[in-house]
Scaffold this active site. Structure first.
Site, PDB file in Angstrom:
ATOM      1  CE  LYS A 193      -4.235  -2.485   0.334  1.00 28.56           C
ATOM      2  NZ  LYS A 193      -5.391  -1.629  -0.470  1.00 28.56           N
ATOM      3  CG  ASP A 221      -4.016  -1.206  -3.662  1.00 28.99           C
ATOM      4  OD1 ASP A 221      -4.099   0.350  -4.206  1.00 28.99           O
ATOM      5  OD2 ASP A 221      -4.386  -1.416  -2.869  1.00 28.99           O
ATOM      6  CD  GLU A 247      -4.729  -2.890  -6.273  1.00 24.17           C
ATOM      7  OE1 GLU A 247      -6.045  -3.452  -5.932  1.00 24.17           O
ATOM      8  OE2 GLU A 247      -4.134  -3.939  -6.589  1.00 24.17           O
ATOM      9  CD  GLU A 276     -10.139  -2.308  -4.761  1.00 21.32           C
ATOM     10  OE1 GLU A 276     -10.758  -2.493  -3.181  1.00 21.32           O
ATOM     11  OE2 GLU A 276      -9.097  -2.831  -5.039  1.00 21.32           O
ATOM     12  CG  ASP A 299     -15.695  -6.876  -5.609  1.00 19.66           C
ATOM     13  OD1 ASP A 299     -14.519  -6.244  -5.029  1.00 19.66           O
ATOM     14  OD2 ASP A 299     -16.477  -7.099  -5.589  1.00 19.66           O
ATOM     15  CG  HIS A 326     -10.809  -6.309  -4.982  1.00 20.47           C
ATOM     16  ND1 HIS A 326     -11.861  -6.221  -4.184  1.00 20.47           N
ATOM     17  CD2 HIS A 326      -9.892  -6.108  -3.761  1.00 20.47           C
ATOM     18  CE1 HIS A 326     -11.707  -5.346  -2.986  1.00 20.47           C
ATOM     19  NE2 HIS A 326     -10.762  -5.315  -2.822  1.00 20.47           N
TER      20      HIS A 326
END
Length: 411
Positions: A193, A221, A247, A276, A299, A326
């Protein structure tokens, strides 16, 4: 962006007169789940009283019934809370069908002939990108060696990547320990992240890249953190760590913004992944047409369940963009494993640059939790869509009557 999540779900149970039940859900982050439940209850009148056979014999028609009610579609159409509710209801219907057939959902799909699969998909609004005839041709061509790929999955499983090692709030010592443990368990693909602080991102990415080595895969992400120019600049500063993708670099609705980011990062060898929070098949169509993503992230609780995800899998194959689902949330790993198995066995026939997200939490609440072996999803064996929760968990966490909520209220 989502700094204080309280992982939750709107949970749907469909009862039948023969005693069989179907279970479905849609994932939320806490507040507002009651709004999704209201939307589910609004859709219930379109479901109650119908026969399972009547639904699945015209699944395309049933999907359109739920998504195109002349009054309720004003709340979408096919996006937002009403579409989350549609996903929960349809997930329960698919679970019910798979249970009625005595098969895990992935096997129910794999055993369908191509025309049966096509009959479940609503092609409205996407025929300029994928016609029904083109989709059928994709499925027919994939029949070759299908049995071999099914046997391969049963033996080896589908490759996964982990998001559990590198959340933003983890201190370095915890991050290092989690990476060490993951490497020992066979993990080779790691997601980090990013987006809160550039210098901290550089330090953390350097640390993780050093931990996992140059031969393993790193993804980053941002969870929609940046504007377009900022995304390009920020990710360019992380290029030395060779991430496979960035992402959700910007607003999930900004198709042209994603296209600009994709074009700018291509010379650096960095792709863009998103999906997602992509509302529906129409948005995915435009992302693909605009070359705005290099990795499709379906998703199971954002799109209109299996029906709409099938459309996206087929479009992604036509545009030759790999699907990497996701799966970070309540029950998402349990659900999406079925679809990615179908994608490999019956659509893409490829594992190149393909992997499915895995997050190691909350599986203990499900009657048929995912099974990971050597960093791979092993195909589920139990009948259904794997989203039935333990009754003890439902009772304990049910809002607002469950013991968990009563204890919070009494504090």
């Amino acid at each position: 962006m989502h700094t204080d999540p309280d992982y939750s779900a709107a949970y749907v149970v469909i009862d039948t007169d023969c005693g069989l039940k179907g279970f479905g859900l849609t994932f939320t982050l806490g507040k507002g789940t009651e709004i999704v439940v209201c939307a589910v209850e609004a859709l219930a009148g379109l479901v109650v009283g119908k026969s399972l056979q009547g639904i699945v014999s015209d699944f395309r028609g049933f999907y359109r019934l739920l998504t195109s009610d002349s009054q309720m579609r004003w709340l979408g159409p096919e996006k937002g809370v009403i579409h989350l509710a549609t996903a929960a209801v349809l997930n329960a219907v698919w679970d019910l069908w798979a249970r009625a057939e005595g098969k895990p959902l992935w096997k129910l799909l794999v055993d369908m002939n191509p025309k049966q699969v096509i009959s479940c998909i609503d092609f409205r609004y996407i025929t300029d990108a994928l016609t029904e005839e083109e989709a059928l041709d994709i499925l027919v061509k994939a029949q070759e060696d299908k049995q071999h790929r099914e046997e391969e999955m049963l033996k080896e499983g589908y490759p996964a990547y982990t998001t559990s090692c590198a959340w933003l709030n983890y201190p370095d010592q915890q991050l290092q320990q989690l990476c060490t443990d993951a490497l020992k368990s066979g993990w080779t693909k790691f997601k980090v992240k990013v987006g809160a602080d550039l210098q901290d991102d550089i330090r953390r990415c350097r640390l993780i890249r050093k931990m996992i080595g140059p031969e393993n895969t790193l993804m980053i992400d941002a969870n929609q953190r940046w504007d377009v120019a900022e995304a390009i600049s920020w990710v360019s500063s992380l290029a030395e760590f060779k991430p496979l993708w960035i992402e959700e670099p910007t607003s999930p609705d900004d198709i042209l913004g994603h296209a600009a980011i994709s074009k700018a990062l291509a010379p650096l060898g960095i792709g863009v992944a998103t999906g997602e929070q992509c509302h529906n098949r129409v948005m995915f169509k435009q992302f693909l047409q605009a070359s705005a993503l290099q990795f499709v992230q379906i998703d199971c609780c954002r799109l209109g369940s299996v029906n709409e995800n099938l459309a996206v899998l087929l479009m992604a194959h036509k545009f030759q963009v790999p699907v990497c689902p996701h799966a970070g949330g309540v029950g998402l790993c349990e659900l999406v494993q079925h679809l990615i198995l179908f994608d490999y066995i019956c659509v893409s026939a490829s594992l190149s640059n393909r992997m499915c997200e895995y997050v190691d939490h909350l599986h203990e609440h499900f009657t048929s939790p995912v099974v990971i072996h050597d960093a791979r999803y092993m195909p589920p064996k139990d009948a259904g869509y794997s989203c039935e929760m333990l009754e003890s968990s439902v009772q304990r966490h049910h809002y607002p009557e469950g013991d968990v909520w009563k204890q919070l209220k009494n504090k």
